[in-house]
Design an enzyme around this catalytic site. Structure first.
Site, PDB file in Angstrom:
ATOM      1  CB  CYS A  36      44.506  47.050  31.487  1.00 57.62           C
ATOM      2  SG  CYS A  36      43.095  46.146  31.996  1.00 57.62           S
ATOM      3  NE  ARG A  65      41.962  46.847  40.889  1.00 55.62           N
ATOM      4  CZ  ARG A  65      41.165  46.345  41.942  1.00 55.62           C
ATOM      5  NH1 ARG A  65      41.383  46.037  42.726  1.00 55.62           N
ATOM      6  NH2 ARG A  65      42.000  44.938  41.239  1.00 55.62           N
ATOM      7  CB  ILE A  93      41.159  41.358  29.477  1.00 58.78           C
ATOM      8  CG1 ILE A  93      41.700  41.271  27.589  1.00 58.78           C
ATOM      9  CG2 ILE A  93      41.934  40.479  29.909  1.00 58.78           C
ATOM     10  CD1 ILE A  93      42.971  40.399  27.951  1.00 58.78           C
ATOM     11  NE  ARG A  94      40.678  40.187  35.409  1.00 63.23           N
ATOM     12  CZ  ARG A  94      41.159  40.586  36.439  1.00 63.23           C
ATOM     13  NH1 ARG A  94      41.360  41.229  37.833  1.00 63.23           N
ATOM     14  NH2 ARG A  94      42.640  40.131  36.337  1.00 63.23           N
ATOM     15  CG  HIS A 134      45.094  44.476  27.452  1.00 59.90           C
ATOM     16  ND1 HIS A 134      46.508  44.292  28.152  1.00 59.90           N
ATOM     17  CD2 HIS A 134      44.247  44.285  27.860  1.00 59.90           C
ATOM     18  CE1 HIS A 134      46.214  44.079  29.562  1.00 59.90           C
ATOM     19  NE2 HIS A 134      45.421  44.077  29.517  1.00 59.90           N
ATOM     20  CD  GLU A 136      50.050  45.520  25.763  1.00 57.63           C
ATOM     21  OE1 GLU A 136      49.029  46.133  25.259  1.00 57.63           O
ATOM     22  OE2 GLU A 136      49.259  44.063  26.450  1.00 57.63           O
TER      23      GLU A 136
HETATM   24  N1  LIG Z   1      44.341  43.930  32.133  1.00 59.71           N
HETATM   25  C1  LIG Z   1      44.193  44.580  33.007  1.00 59.71           C
HETATM   26  O1  LIG Z   1      45.213  44.484  32.998  1.00 59.71           O
HETATM   27  C2  LIG Z   1      43.086  44.014  34.399  1.00 59.71           C
HETATM   28  C3  LIG Z   1      43.941  44.646  35.330  1.00 59.71           C
HETATM   29  C4  LIG Z   1      42.905  44.649  36.353  1.00 59.71           C
HETATM   30  N2  LIG Z   1      41.639  44.055  36.877  1.00 59.71           N
HETATM   31  C5  LIG Z   1      43.145  45.359  37.494  1.00 59.71           C
HETATM   32  O2  LIG Z   1      42.740  45.595  38.399  1.00 59.71           O
HETATM   33  O3  LIG Z   1      44.457  45.490  38.063  1.00 59.71           O
END
Ligand SMILES: NC(=O)CC[C@H](N)C(=O)O
Length: 284
Positions: A36, A65, A93-94, A134, A136
């Site tokens: 991520c 991103r 996650i994002r 992720h 993990e």
């Molecule tokens: N879960 C994440 O690691 C999100 C990354 C986050 N959106 C970033 O720009 O770093």
């Protein structure tokens, strides 16, 4: 490289002077996995990075991103792990995705995003891996690890100072900042340098010897110079150790006999071997 917030990680890496060091280590072959935010940090190029955001430039790819959307768009999805065709659940996650990549980069998994298009979400480049998700926090992990591929064909650009040896850079920085009257600090600094090397390392012993010499503790310095030489010290350091140990012996012998011989300032000699000091005497 963990998930989190890539802009913050970038700022911290630079604030703590870790960026160049990490770039050097990765280029020297340190295997790395970024998830991520970690994937973002390994990319050479970003879409939707913030102004001035930097990365470690380890994988020749462009990463977008927050590509899957905001926090509320975070989701678990089923993926095919391409190395063995198995399926796995992955948590986004994002999350970013890989927008484009060099030919040498291998795609390990893709996901179809809200735009209906398939995007690369796990990639491998030599011993450098990155996942948009992720691994993990999923119950499932890929059954087959990505195959090890140590050969890299793409030559990584670098903004780090060219340096063959990170330790030598630390040594230089130490001597650039020493204060002769801070005896404890000089000695402690040299010991800290030595701790980064294997026990009994000749170059490390030499640096500790030099530190003692520099602050006027010549007798201890000589013992350490001799130990460094016995440990196989070579090159410039060996020449200097011989000169400095020999002078100390001469000085001692002379003053022991008559006390009237001009004193060679060993501390000065220690200083003159450093950048910005006096010209170095040559070995006889
Ligand atoms: N879960 C994440 O690691 C999100 C990354 C986050 N959106 C970033 O720009 O770093």
């Amino acid at each position: 490289m963990p998930g989190g917030e890539s802009t913050t990680i970038d700022k911290l890496l630079r604030a703590f002077d870790l960026r160049d060091l990490l770039m050097e280590r990765i280029q020297a072959g340190l295997p790395v996995l970024g998830s991520c935010a970690g994937m973002i940090l390994l990319a050479t190029d970003l879409v939707d990075g913030i102004e001035g955001q930097q990365t470690l430039e380890a994988i020749p790819m462009t990463v977008r991103r927050n590509a899957f959307g905001r926090q509320v768009d975070s989701a678990e999805a089923s993926l095919t792990w391409l190395p063995d065709g198995s399926s796995m659940r992955a948590t986004f996650i994002r999350a970013p995705w890989v927008e484009s990549y060099a030919d040498e980069v291998e795609v390990l998994a893709t996901a179809v995003a809200g735009d209906g298009v398939e995007h690369a979400v796990a990639v491998q480049y030599g011993s450098r891996l990155a996942t948009a998700f992720h691994p993990e926090i999923s119950d499932e992990a890929p059954r087959t690890p990505a195959p090890a591929r140590p050969d890299l064909t793409w030559e990584q650009p670098t903004r780090a100072e060219p340096s063959d040896d990170v330790w030598e850079v630390r040594v230089e920085a130490f001597w650039d900042g020493v204060q002769r009257d801070d005896v404890a600090g000089v000695i402690a600094g040299a010991h800290a340098l030595a701790e980064a090397r294997p026990a009994g390392d000749a170059a490390a012993l030499y640096e500790v010897a030099s530190a003692h010499d520099y602050v006027g503790r010549e007798a201890e310095a000589v013992v350490l110079y001799e130990r460094a030489l016995a440990a196989g010290l070579g090159g410039r350091r060996a020449d200097e150790a011989v000169i400095q140990a020999r002078e100390f012996a001469a000085e001692r012998g002379a003053s022991g006999r008559c006390g009237g011989v001009a004193r060679v300032d060993v501390r000065q000699r220690g200083a003159c071997t450093r950048r910005g000091g006096l010209p170095c005497p040559r070995a006889a």
